[in-house]
Design an enzyme around this catalytic site. Structure first.
Site, mmCIF file in Angstrom:
data_model
loop_
_atom_site.group_PDB
_atom_site.id
_atom_site.type_symbol
_atom_site.label_atom_id
_atom_site.label_comp_id
_atom_site.label_asym_id
_atom_site.label_seq_id
_atom_site.Cartn_x
_atom_site.Cartn_y
_atom_site.Cartn_z
ATOM 1 N N ARG A 123 0.773 -1.022 -0.044
ATOM 2 C CA ARG A 123 0.041 0.228 0.222
ATOM 3 C C ARG A 123 0.891 1.246 0.173
ATOM 4 N NH1 ARG A 123 -0.708 4.744 2.684
ATOM 5 N NH2 ARG A 123 -0.266 3.488 4.458
ATOM 6 N N ASP A 124 1.444 1.659 1.179
ATOM 7 C CA ASP A 124 2.162 2.773 1.309
ATOM 8 C C ASP A 124 3.499 2.802 0.307
ATOM 9 O OD1 ASP A 124 3.299 5.211 2.019
ATOM 10 O OD2 ASP A 124 3.153 4.780 4.136
ATOM 11 N N HIS A 139 4.436 4.706 12.970
ATOM 12 C CA HIS A 139 4.752 4.785 11.450
ATOM 13 C C HIS A 139 5.661 5.560 10.964
ATOM 14 C CE1 HIS A 139 2.696 4.323 7.111
ATOM 15 N NE2 HIS A 139 3.211 5.399 7.057
ATOM 16 N N HIS A 151 8.708 7.213 8.460
ATOM 17 C CA HIS A 151 9.260 7.333 7.283
ATOM 18 C C HIS A 151 10.836 7.814 7.268
ATOM 19 C CE1 HIS A 151 5.843 7.076 4.146
ATOM 20 N NE2 HIS A 151 5.075 7.125 5.482
ATOM 21 N N CYS A 207 3.578 9.198 0.651
ATOM 22 C CA CYS A 207 2.107 9.529 0.502
ATOM 23 C C CYS A 207 2.337 10.590 -0.678
ATOM 24 C CB CYS A 207 1.724 10.228 1.636
ATOM 25 S SG CYS A 207 -0.018 11.042 1.144
ATOM 26 N N ASN A 231 9.207 4.579 3.511
ATOM 27 C CA ASN A 231 8.871 4.010 5.060
ATOM 28 C C ASN A 231 10.369 3.569 5.314
ATOM 29 O OD1 ASN A 231 6.432 3.577 3.384
ATOM 30 N ND2 ASN A 231 5.697 3.739 5.514
HETATM 31 P P1 HMG Z 1 -13.589 13.766 -2.977
HETATM 32 O O1 HMG Z 1 -12.968 14.115 -4.507
HETATM 33 O O2 HMG Z 1 -13.715 14.674 -2.204
HETATM 34 O O3 HMG Z 1 -14.477 12.479 -3.338
HETATM 35 O O4 HMG Z 1 -12.154 12.774 -2.670
HETATM 36 P P2 HMG Z 1 -16.000 12.507 -3.773
HETATM 37 O O5 HMG Z 1 -17.120 12.008 -2.668
HETATM 38 O O6 HMG Z 1 -16.275 14.053 -4.229
HETATM 39 O O7 HMG Z 1 -16.040 11.649 -4.905
HETATM 40 C C1 HMG Z 1 -15.397 12.011 -6.222
HETATM 41 C C2 HMG Z 1 -15.316 10.942 -6.842
HETATM 42 O O8 HMG Z 1 -14.320 9.840 -6.185
HETATM 43 C C3 HMG Z 1 -16.463 10.156 -7.331
HETATM 44 O O9 HMG Z 1 -16.370 9.409 -8.493
HETATM 45 C C4 HMG Z 1 -16.609 9.096 -5.987
HETATM 46 O O10 HMG Z 1 -17.454 7.952 -6.485
HETATM 47 C C5 HMG Z 1 -15.120 8.586 -6.190
HETATM 48 P P3 HMG Z 1 -17.089 10.171 -9.964
HETATM 49 O O11 HMG Z 1 -18.210 10.154 -9.782
HETATM 50 O O12 HMG Z 1 -16.342 11.595 -10.271
HETATM 51 O O13 HMG Z 1 -16.640 9.233 -10.918
HETATM 52 N N1 HMG Z 1 -14.740 7.871 -4.995
HETATM 53 C C6 HMG Z 1 -14.114 6.804 -4.581
HETATM 54 N N2 HMG Z 1 -13.906 5.786 -5.521
HETATM 55 C C7 HMG Z 1 -13.390 4.614 -4.990
HETATM 56 N N3 HMG Z 1 -13.203 4.526 -3.697
HETATM 57 C C8 HMG Z 1 -13.509 5.430 -2.981
HETATM 58 C C9 HMG Z 1 -14.006 6.555 -3.380
HETATM 59 N N4 HMG Z 1 -14.492 7.954 -2.443
HETATM 60 C C10 HMG Z 1 -14.801 8.758 -3.796
HETATM 61 N N5 HMG Z 1 -13.224 5.226 -1.563
HETATM 62 C C11 HMG Z 1 -11.391 10.990 -1.192
HETATM 63 C C12 HMG Z 1 -12.353 12.173 -1.266
HETATM 64 C C13 HMG Z 1 -11.146 10.751 0.364
HETATM 65 C C14 HMG Z 1 -12.120 9.949 -1.928
HETATM 66 C C15 HMG Z 1 -9.955 11.327 -2.020
HETATM 67 O O14 HMG Z 1 -9.463 12.348 -1.295
HETATM 68 C C16 HMG Z 1 -8.848 10.112 -1.687
HETATM 69 O O15 HMG Z 1 -9.284 9.005 -2.154
HETATM 70 N N6 HMG Z 1 -7.975 10.310 -1.027
HETATM 71 C C17 HMG Z 1 -7.026 9.446 -0.502
HETATM 72 C C18 HMG Z 1 -5.801 9.865 -0.551
HETATM 73 C C19 HMG Z 1 -4.518 8.806 -0.286
HETATM 74 O O16 HMG Z 1 -5.000 7.427 -0.380
HETATM 75 N N7 HMG Z 1 -3.571 9.186 0.265
HETATM 76 C C20 HMG Z 1 -2.545 8.265 0.704
HETATM 77 C C21 HMG Z 1 -2.809 7.639 2.107
HETATM 78 S S1 HMG Z 1 -2.659 8.338 3.426
HETATM 79 C C22 HMG Z 1 -0.976 7.857 3.659
HETATM 80 O O17 HMG Z 1 -0.265 7.528 3.016
HETATM 81 C C23 HMG Z 1 -0.344 8.354 5.200
HETATM 82 C C24 HMG Z 1 -0.200 7.279 5.945
HETATM 83 O O18 HMG Z 1 0.802 6.278 5.253
HETATM 84 C C25 HMG Z 1 0.498 7.484 7.351
HETATM 85 C C26 HMG Z 1 1.613 8.465 7.332
HETATM 86 O O19 HMG Z 1 2.731 8.285 6.619
HETATM 87 O O20 HMG Z 1 1.505 9.533 7.925
HETATM 88 C C27 HMG Z 1 -1.694 6.339 6.105
HETATM 89 MG MG MG Z 2 3.103 6.553 5.281
#
Ligand code: HMG
Ligand code: MG
Length: 319
Positions: free
Chosen positions: A13-14, A225, A227, A258, A271
């Site tokens: 994932r990450d 967690h 990095h 991320c 990471n």
């Molecule tokens: P949004 O654009 O505000 O969402 O995004 P929305 O509700 O307006 O929907 C927009 C479109 O996305 C729609 O599709 C939805 O159906 C679709 P359209 O009608 O345009 O075709 N949609 C989805 N599709 C699949 N799965 C879903 C989903 N939700 C909406 N779950 C949202 C809001 C949260 C979805 C978006 O911002 C997003 O996906 N963000 C994820 C970002 C991400 O994954 N970042 C990396 C992970 S975090 C990280 O790495 C940190 C961590 O490692 C810890 C650390 O290191 O600190 C965990």
């Molecule tokens: Mg991370």
């Protein structure tokens, strides 16, 4: 204090989410299989997030279908089987998890990981929501997870510094921890998203967390967690072990980062490398269940696959 340290490998994932090249679903599945052979305690197998935001993980249902074929189902001697977890930001992601598990006995995904941040700007950039809005979205995700017998991890990102706001105060982190626990998560994971921590700053935050008394540092309740941006993640892990942390996330070959923590001039850092983490744990006189030789095989595979994908990818602007 237990001497066994829990390892969650987050490389599928990450480790992959920020890779610009196309990585075949079959290679992701093989990576998970190799991590199972290495006997890590948990594997963060994918994300059910918007494929528009994170295209690399848009194949989550297919990854789960592939991993279902070999997921260790039976208990290891005296312990539970390797857990599979997946990132979920909202109900639509929970629909994905529900569908992926449906009809599969045993289920494939055991744990749902919701994620927010201690920095408002990062929360907005990462999930298009304020911290409060992101936690509101978790309420039905947590409820449905528990109805389905799944555990819920609550991530807090930017625990030391935010790429947009700079240093983050421990109080801001603890405030979000409280809100996640109030919302019903079963465990907390604190993320140093951009690898800004030093042993001193991580020590201050952990001592504050212990003093606040809301979350125990037991491996079931608390994970760190890290990095590794500046080569300090090993020293931070050593300090965390000294203070009693017994569960860490890491990624083989130090993959990861991320996409929404990247800036126009720098790519989000990887990471902490799982093998580095294990050597820090062993130097501290503690142990893990990981099979070092099988872990080397998994790292060699991931390095080759990611290297090939990078070589054929178009360079991209991190803005
Ligand atoms: P949004 O654009 O505000 O969402 O995004 P929305 O509700 O307006 O929907 C927009 C479109 O996305 C729609 O599709 C939805 O159906 C679709 P359209 O009608 O345009 O075709 N949609 C989805 N599709 C699949 N799965 C879903 C989903 N939700 C909406 N779950 C949202 C809001 C949260 C979805 C978006 O911002 C997003 O996906 N963000 C994820 C970002 C991400 O994954 N970042 C990396 C992970 S975090 C990280 O790495 C940190 C961590 O490692 C810890 C650390 O290191 O600190 C965990
Ligand atoms: Mg991370």
């Amino acid at each position: 204090m237990p001497d066994l340290v829990r390892i969650t490998d987050v490389s599928p994932r990450d480790g992959l989410q920020n890779e610009p090249g196309v990585i075949a679903t079959s290679d992701k599945v093989r990576l998970i299989e190799l991590l199972c052979a290495a006997n890590v305690d948990e594997i963060e197998v994918t994300s059910f997030v918007s494929p528009k935001w994170v295209p690399q993980l848009g194949d989550a249902p297919d990854v789960i279908a592939g991993a279902a074929a070999f997921k260790p189902a039976s208990s290891r001697a005296g312990t539970s089987a390797i857990a599979f977890s997946a990132l979920v930001p909202n109900e639509k992601g929970m629909d994905g998890v529900t569908l992926a598990n449906s009809g599969r006995h045993p289920r494939v995904i055991d744990k749902v990981s919701v994620f927010t941040a201690a920095s408002e700007t990062f929360a907005r950039r990462n999930t298009n929501a304020s911290i409060a809005e992101s936690i509101e979205r978790f309420a039905p995700v947590i409820r449905r997870s528990h109805e389905q017998g799944l555990r819920v991890r609550g991530y807090v990102s930017t625990i030391i510094a935010c790429p947009f706001e700079g240093p983050i105060a421990p109080d801001a982190v603890l405030n979000v921890v409280d809100r996640l626990l109030d919302a019903g998560v079963d465990e907390i994971d604190l993320g140093d998203t951009i690898g800004a921590a030093t042993p001193e700053t991580i020590g201050v935050l952990l001592r504050r967390t212990i003093a606040a008394g809301r979350v125990s540092l037991s491996p079931e309740a608390f994970t760190l967690h890290l990095h590794d941006t500046r080569g300090l993640a090993g020293a931070c892990a050593a300090e965390a072990l000294r203070l009693g942390v017994r569960s860490f996330d890491s990624a083989i070959a130090g993959l990861g980062g991320c996409p929404y923590a990247s800036t126009p001039t720098s790519r989000a850092p990887g990471n902490i490398d799982t093998s580095l983490l294990i050597s820090v744990i062993e130097r501290a006189g503690l142990r893990t269940r990981v099979n070092a030789e099988a872990l080397r095989d998994a790292a060699a595979f991931a390095t080759r696959v990611v290297g090939e994908a990078r070589a054929s990818a178009t360079p991209r602007n991190h803005a």
